[in-house]
Design an enzyme around this catalytic site. Sequence first.
Site, PDB file in Angstrom:
ATOM      1  CG  ASN A   1      -0.287  -0.192   2.520  1.00  0.00           C
ATOM      2  OD1 ASN A   1       0.933  -0.170   2.624  1.00  0.00           O
ATOM      3  ND2 ASN A   1      -1.071  -0.374   3.571  1.00  0.00           N
ATOM      4  NE  ARG A  31       2.288   2.838  11.931  1.00  0.00           N
ATOM      5  CZ  ARG A  31       1.953   2.599  10.665  1.00  0.00           C
ATOM      6  NH1 ARG A  31       1.585   3.599   9.865  1.00  0.00           N
ATOM      7  NH2 ARG A  31       1.967   1.365  10.200  1.00  0.00           N
TER       8      ARG A  31
END
Length: 413
Positions: free
Chosen positions: A147, A285
């Site tokens: 991805n 993140r």
Amino acid sequence: MAKIVCVLYEDPAQGYPDGYSRDDLPKIDAYPDGQTLPTPAGIDFRPGELLGSVSGELGLRSYLEDLGHRFVVTSDKDGSDCEFERELVDADVVISQPFWPAYLTAERVAKAPNLKLAITAGVGSDHVDLEAAMAGGVTVAEVTYCNSISVAEHVVMMILSLVRNYLPSHEWVRGGGWNIADCAARSYDVEGMHVGTVAAGRIGLAVLRRMKPFDVHLHYTDRHRLPADLERELGLTWHASAADMVPVCDVVTINCPLHPETEHLFDEAMISRMKRGAYLVNTARGKIVDRDAVVRALESGRLAGYAGDVWFPQPAPRDHPWRTMPHNGMTPHISGTSLSAQARYAAGVREILECYFEGRPIRDEYLIVDNGRLAGSGAHSYSEGDTTGGSEDAARYRKADEPLTVVVEAPRG
């Protein structure tokens, strides 16, 4: 017989789809660097289906149950009484996602003496305590590259949305307005801006390639410097550190893995080095930035905008300040779970499981931890340590009176 516990995000609010907006997916033969797509012996799903939610089951149930394995799928992953915690104790394999991470802390690893394999359905295994995995002999694998382009496309979308003030302008129209001056007052051209990426791996490099046609000045920092001919091709300026790069950039996009060296990299000090009015995009993140420092920077005008789809913990508590801070373009963690990406990461999980059950080596590029050490892609991208601390706060996402989603397990016997 093995027990496989799979943690996936919840089905759509209106129920699992009985149809889709497109009939098929474009065919992709290989990733940009030549790496082949996942190559399982077979799949039991149609590419383009919703596979990443509970009812999608990553298309794995028939395959696993035909082999005699027990397969448990749940979205209930947080808190000491959650279904994941109860099912983990005798699990041999755990499958989780970056988008709805089943935080595999040292405490949870210790409760799972049978655990041998932790698979990330996607890219990014920081929700696993890698130190605990190494100590416990747990192999950690992820579906590398599945991805990465999906995320890179999302980054470009967010950069343009922030700079052009797209979301507030759209809201004026939705509310019945025609407030051109309000929309234009925070809208700029990206042309001529200096755009920098923190890390230029698969995602970061894909972002740089996609931003080049916008006639911007491109910058990057990475501990692995790119080849000189590639720097010349894209017109890249390399910086030895993020601290060196951010003062010259109008836009900074974070595309590095989370590990102890990058945790809270963008704190008050780093953000204070950025240009006043710069934009920060984070699809890497949430824990790479300091949550409250971002809020203060938006409120003070140090940052003109912040967009991303990564939070810590995930799902974010309902009172998380990023939900309401000014000039944000936040979404749930969706950049890497498009229906296109799901077909690839579901196939990759199937490939890893086939290798594991047949005693064949797992692809080196899929490995993060193996034989008690960082391995494969993990040795290139991560440093030893643990970033799962604080993840228990994810349980606050739910209101006390909300029901939990069901566990999906076919009848046995």
